[in-house]
Design an enzyme around this catalytic site. Structure first.
Site, PDB file in Angstrom:
ATOM      1  N   GLU A  57     -10.792  -8.021   4.369  1.00  8.33           N
ATOM      2  CA  GLU A  57     -10.066  -7.909   5.610  1.00  8.33           C
ATOM      3  C   GLU A  57     -10.673  -8.531   6.930  1.00  8.33           C
ATOM      4  O   GLU A  57     -10.049  -9.224   7.647  1.00  8.33           O
ATOM      5  CB  GLU A  57      -9.673  -6.428   6.073  1.00  8.33           C
ATOM      6  CG  GLU A  57      -8.594  -5.881   5.117  1.00  8.33           C
ATOM      7  CD  GLU A  57      -8.617  -4.412   5.413  1.00  8.33           C
ATOM      8  OE1 GLU A  57      -9.430  -3.625   4.984  1.00  8.33           O
ATOM      9  OE2 GLU A  57      -7.708  -3.873   6.210  1.00  8.33           O
TER      10      GLU A  57
ATOM     11  N   GLU B  35       0.736  -1.237   0.031  1.00  8.64           N
ATOM     12  CA  GLU B  35      -0.071  -0.113  -0.083  1.00  8.64           C
ATOM     13  C   GLU B  35       0.792   1.348   0.030  1.00  8.64           C
ATOM     14  O   GLU B  35       0.726   2.161  -0.630  1.00  8.64           O
ATOM     15  CB  GLU B  35      -0.946   0.130   1.165  1.00  8.64           C
ATOM     16  CG  GLU B  35      -1.853   1.034   1.182  1.00  8.64           C
ATOM     17  CD  GLU B  35      -2.949   1.212   2.267  1.00  8.64           C
ATOM     18  OE1 GLU B  35      -3.178   0.261   2.944  1.00  8.64           O
ATOM     19  OE2 GLU B  35      -3.644   2.340   2.531  1.00  8.64           O
TER      20      GLU B  35
ATOM     21  N   ARG C 219      -7.687   3.065  13.388  1.00  5.21           N
ATOM     22  CA  ARG C 219      -8.507   1.586  13.497  1.00  5.21           C
ATOM     23  C   ARG C 219      -8.373   1.015  14.765  1.00  5.21           C
ATOM     24  O   ARG C 219      -9.564   0.456  14.816  1.00  5.21           O
ATOM     25  CB  ARG C 219      -8.086   0.950  12.191  1.00  5.21           C
ATOM     26  CG  ARG C 219      -9.448   0.075  11.503  1.00  5.21           C
ATOM     27  CD  ARG C 219      -9.126  -0.504  10.183  1.00  5.21           C
ATOM     28  NE  ARG C 219      -9.742   0.187   8.806  1.00  5.21           N
ATOM     29  CZ  ARG C 219     -10.969  -0.032   8.593  1.00  5.21           C
ATOM     30  NH1 ARG C 219     -11.880  -0.735   9.478  1.00  5.21           N
ATOM     31  NH2 ARG C 219     -11.351   0.687   7.573  1.00  5.21           N
TER      32      ARG C 219
HETATM   33  N1  MTE Z   1      -6.452 -11.386  -1.097  1.00  2.85           N
HETATM   34  C1  MTE Z   1      -5.548 -11.890  -1.890  1.00  2.85           C
HETATM   35  N2  MTE Z   1      -5.618 -13.210  -2.622  1.00  2.85           N
HETATM   36  N3  MTE Z   1      -4.398 -11.179  -2.018  1.00  2.85           N
HETATM   37  C2  MTE Z   1      -4.238  -9.939  -1.114  1.00  2.85           C
HETATM   38  O1  MTE Z   1      -3.060  -9.308  -1.456  1.00  2.85           O
HETATM   39  N4  MTE Z   1      -5.235  -8.272   0.180  1.00  2.85           N
HETATM   40  C3  MTE Z   1      -6.237  -8.269   1.230  1.00  2.85           C
HETATM   41  C4  MTE Z   1      -7.399  -8.738   0.983  1.00  2.85           C
HETATM   42  N5  MTE Z   1      -7.536  -9.893   0.333  1.00  2.85           N
HETATM   43  C5  MTE Z   1      -5.280  -9.393  -0.572  1.00  2.85           C
HETATM   44  C6  MTE Z   1      -6.319 -10.342  -0.273  1.00  2.85           C
HETATM   45  C7  MTE Z   1      -6.175  -6.639   1.842  1.00  2.85           C
HETATM   46  S1  MTE Z   1      -5.185  -6.205   3.021  1.00  2.85           S
HETATM   47  C8  MTE Z   1      -7.195  -6.024   1.471  1.00  2.85           C
HETATM   48  S2  MTE Z   1      -7.274  -4.487   1.896  1.00  2.85           S
HETATM   49  C9  MTE Z   1      -7.985  -6.308   0.504  1.00  2.85           C
HETATM   50  O2  MTE Z   1      -8.069  -7.694  -0.152  1.00  2.85           O
HETATM   51  C10 MTE Z   1      -8.375  -5.340  -0.814  1.00  2.85           C
HETATM   52  O3  MTE Z   1      -8.812  -5.745  -2.019  1.00  2.85           O
HETATM   53  P1  MTE Z   1     -10.457  -5.388  -1.941  1.00  2.85           P
HETATM   54  O4  MTE Z   1     -10.653  -4.053  -1.632  1.00  2.85           O
HETATM   55  O5  MTE Z   1     -10.827  -5.507  -3.131  1.00  2.85           O
HETATM   56  O6  MTE Z   1     -11.119  -6.262  -0.987  1.00  2.85           O
HETATM   57 MO1  MOS Z   2      -5.335  -3.756   3.183  1.00  3.27          MO
HETATM   58  S1  MOS Z   2      -4.192  -3.677   4.922  1.00  3.27           S
HETATM   59  O1  MOS Z   2      -6.284  -2.309   3.619  1.00  3.27           O
HETATM   60  O2  MOS Z   2      -4.283  -3.291   2.030  1.00  3.27           O
END
Ligand code: MTE
Ligand code: MOS
Length: 749
Positions: free
Chosen positions: A705, A226, A304
């Site tokens: 998350e 990020e 958070r």
């Molecule tokens: N799933 C996979 N396969 N790979 C990832 O890097 N990141 C997670 C989650 N799921 C992640 C994941 C995190 S930290 C977040 S914030 C969300 O996916 C971001 O994607 P979204 O906003 O589409 O849910």
């Molecule tokens: Mo997810 S920790 O908000 O990239």
């Protein structure tokens, strides 16, 4: 509804940054970083390294044309160290060479001397020394000071949780090349193309429009890309700009593990007051967040933690305080859950301790205090549509039977014990730290053959966001998914995009896409209505590529209409902007409405402990999760499974170890263990029925998350099993609960 990406992945055909076919003459970068945790650089000699055959250049802070600054929230982080270094692995110089091997070899010949300064690696120590970033924050509800005397039971304690390495399969990588007229194109493995663009522009002292950042997909991010993809992208961009050559930088796994930040370790104090019948009246908590050497995203992460300090419970009197403590570790950063898991582990520990003292099951207290609609959070928002009890009740179905079976098992097995824990969760959805980030743009093109291309700021990193966006378009136009292509996230097509984070990518970018599609649908219907002689557009409907009039098929088709619209000069491109409505926060009062909605769920976790060896198996995790109305159950189920396993890993086997000088000992996958398929439990995911969510995408809820929090249940299930073996054992709250720790506490006096 299978994610199209998976077909590419299993065939090895999906492209990641390191797979790109690069032009001949591309040079490779390697990073020279600090070998001490704190000190002043007294001497730096690059001469020998520069003379190595194949080395083109070595760049240091002196070569930076603009600001030597990449701080994500606070400008406190240089791209390359100038005189003082603050952690082992802090970048000092970048070597550019013909091959990555030559570049790495050259870094080893750089001569450097330091004057060493005292180091701090522990958050409480940093606090004691006044090493704080920003000012402390307190959120409160009710009046905690007056209520302690009304409590029948008061427990106090200390909780520790460790860091966590992201272990995205694809390490940090970037490829950058110069374009004409002082421009640059940067292919970066980042969750935040906009930040990469903005900070490179700052480092090079160029306007943002000169920098094009493009992201096709990531091999995982989990928060680790990020803010922390920016440094590598900026170094590579600097080199490409100065040398006027294509440059590639891919961190090796051990480099990535040593140089990048992780989940923040927390050390926390709690005090909880309850009535005899298990109602929690008061909860006070102080978080000492180990931020590492710079702010990075720490203030937002801590925010958070404060917001979610009470997890899924209503507590009338709350006081939560947090300190961002500066230490000599790499700056810690976003990681799935973003400060929530750390806070939730603390309150679950407090409940466990209270249950011990009251001689009841923790679930007795948990259940009694679940959030109801209308309950207030410490940040002033009221629970709008609580699903906490519905999830709980469905999840605890058969719990009495499970307790009986476990008790029986524990009675007949002297050296193996089972434990069970229930883990309710609540997670707010929005970028709560910076409300302006809750916006997105989408551009939809329809080509004359009826195929569609969509651009948004969403980054595909395995979570299936591209598939969800594709589904939005296919749903609205009633066309097959094969007609839709989701383009890379590109800063020239989409400006000012928010990072793909906070589980919001589908909500934000999907809704922007939806709005753009509705514009196009309106144009199509208006065009068709005219053609069918002044019927109302409301009588028209697209169904499987055919236009229907008042429920009857016409001879107009999707493809035919699109072709005709073009010939009649109707625009087949639409742009839309979406922002989450009704978000506000009063910083002075620390009250407001920072979330669009909350996600709920409950898990029941069962484990079996081998009390001779201290080893355990996480047997089952049975979950009732609130997906709203899931847009893609297969993807969503995968998100829950992955998050649960990652959460369990953090609580149990993932242990970061450092030498006394602060150097990371666990810098390979041989000594930093993460859950694998054999470690993973049987996970059953039940979709909560009849949950609607008008603020989500087509009534769905964000999913990325929140399910990470279920993994915390594993800690308490193991604790229960330990207590079954040794009933006098008092709960201890220091994650990860490794087998070594378990074994020692089962037998130590
Ligand atoms: N799933 C996979 N396969 N790979 C990832 O890097 N990141 C997670 C989650 N799921 C992640 C994941 C995190 S930290 C977040 S914030 C969300 O996916 C971001 O994607 P979204 O906003 O589409 O849910
Ligand atoms: Mo997810 S920790 O908000 O990239």
């Amino acid at each position: 509804m299978k994610n199209i990406d998976t077909f590419l992945h299993v065939k090895g055909e999906s492209q990641f940054t390191d797979d790109l076919i690069v032009p001949e003459g591309t040079l490779h970068a390697a990073v020279f970083s600090s070998s001490i945790a704190h000190g002043k650089i007294t001497h730096l000699n690059l001469d020998t390294a520069k003379q190595i055959d194949g080395v083109y250049a070595i760049l240091t802070a002196d070569d930076i044309l603009g600001d030597n600054q990449i701080g994500a929230i606070i400008p406190d982080e240089p791209l390359l160290a100038t005189s003082v270094v603050h952690y082992i692995g802090q970048p000092i110089a970048v070597v550019i060479a013909k091959t990555a091997d030559i570049a790495r070899t050259a870094t080893k010949t750089i001569v450097i001397d330091f004057e060493e300064y005292p180091t701090i690696f522990d958050a409480r120590q940093a606090y004691a020394k006044g090493q704080l970033i920003g000012s402390p924050h307190t959120l409160s509800l009710g009046n905690i000071e007056t209520v302690w005397k009304n409590c029948d039971v008061i427990v106090e304690g200390k909780v520790e949780s460790g860091g966590q390495e992201h272990i995205y399969l694809e390490t940090q990588s970037v490829f950058a090349y110069p374009t004409e007229n002082e421009g640059l194109k940067v292919i970066s493995s980042t969750q935040s193309p906009n930040d990469v663009q903005r900070l490179i522009a700052g480092v090079l002292n160029l306007p943002m429009h000169k920098i094009e950042v493009d992201v096709l997909r990531l091999g995982g991010g989990f928060g680790g890309k990020e803010s922390q993809a920016t440094a590598w992208a900026a170094m590579t961009a600097l080199a490409a700009f100065k040398l006027k050559k294509p440059i590639k930088l891919v961190l090796r796994r051990d480099e990535d593990m040593r140089m990048t930040g992780k989940r923040h370790p927390y050390s926390s104090d709690f005090k909880m007051g309850l009535t005899h019948n298990g109602q929690i009246l008061a909860y006070e908590v102080t978080f000492y967040q180990n931020a590492g050497a710079a702010a990075d995203l720490s203030p937002a992460v801590l925010g958070r933690s404060l917001f979610h300090a009470t997890n899924s419970y209503f507590i009338p009197h709350v006081k939560t305080t947090g300190y961002i403590c500066r230490t000599n570790l790499p700056p810690n950063t976003a990681f799935r859950g973003f400060g929530t898991p750390q806070a939730v582990f603390v309150i679950e520990s407090a409940i466990f301790k209270a249950a011990e003292q009251m001689d009841v099951a923790p679930s007795f207290i948990q259940k009694k205090n679940l959030l109801k609609t209308g309950d207030e959070f410490s940040y002033g928002m009221k629970v709008e549509n609580s699903q906490a009890s519905r999830c709980w009740e469905k999840a605890e179905h058969e719990i009495e039977k499970r307790y009986q079976e476990i008790n029986f098992f524990n009675k007949i097995n002297p050296l193996r014990k089972k434990g069970l824990a229930i883990m309710p969760i609540c997670f707010g959805i929005s970028f709560n730290g910076a409300l302006f980030m809750n916006q997105a743009n989408a551009i939809v093109h329809i080509y004359t053959d009826g195929s569609i291309s969509v651009s948004t700021g969403a980054i595909e990193m395995g979570q299936g966001v591209n598939m969800k966006i594709r589904q939005v378009i296919a749903n609205i136009f009633s066309i097959p998914l094969s007609r839709v292509n989701v383009e890379s996230a590109n800063t020239k097509r989409i400006a000012n995009m928010s990072p793909t984070a906070a589980s919001l990518a589908a909500d934000l970018n999907g809704n922007a896409t939806k709005l753009a599609c509705l514009k196009l649908l309106d144009r199509l219907k208006t065009f068709a209505a005219k053609k069918l002689n002044a019927v109302s557009t409301e009588d028209l409907q697209l169904k499987e590529e055919v236009l229907y009039l008042k429920g009857e098929p016409t001879d107009l088709t999707w493809q035919g209409l699109i072709g005709e619209m073009y010939l009649n000069r109707v625009s087949l491109t639409a742009h839309s902007h979406y922002s989450i409505p009704n978000l506000y926060f009063d910083e002075a009062k620390e009250k407001g409405h920072p979330f669009a909605y909350h996600v709920f769920g409950t898990a029941m976790v069962e484990v079996t402990l081998d009390c001779l060896r201290g080893t355990y198996r996480i047997d089952t995790v049975k979950i009732v999760h609130d997906f709203g109305k899931s847009l893609n159950p297969l993807i969503d189920k995968g998100q829950v499974e992955g998050a649960v396993v990652q959460g369990i890993g953090w609580m149990t086997i993932e242990e970061l170890m450092y030498a006394n000088n602060g150097s990371l000992l666990t810098d390979t996958l041989a000594n930093y263990t993460i859950p694998d398929i054999r470690f993973a439990p049987d996970i059953q995911v039940d979709f909560l029925e009849n949950s609607e969510n008008p603020l989500g995408l087509f009534n769905s809820k964000a999913v990325g998350e929140p399910p990470f929090l279920y993994g915390i249940g594993a800690y308490f299930a193991i604790l229960q099993a330990m207590k079954a073996f040794r009933p006098t054992l008092a709960g201890q709250f220091s994650a990860p609960l490794t087998s070594e720790k378990v074994l020692l506490s089962l037998y130590e006096n």
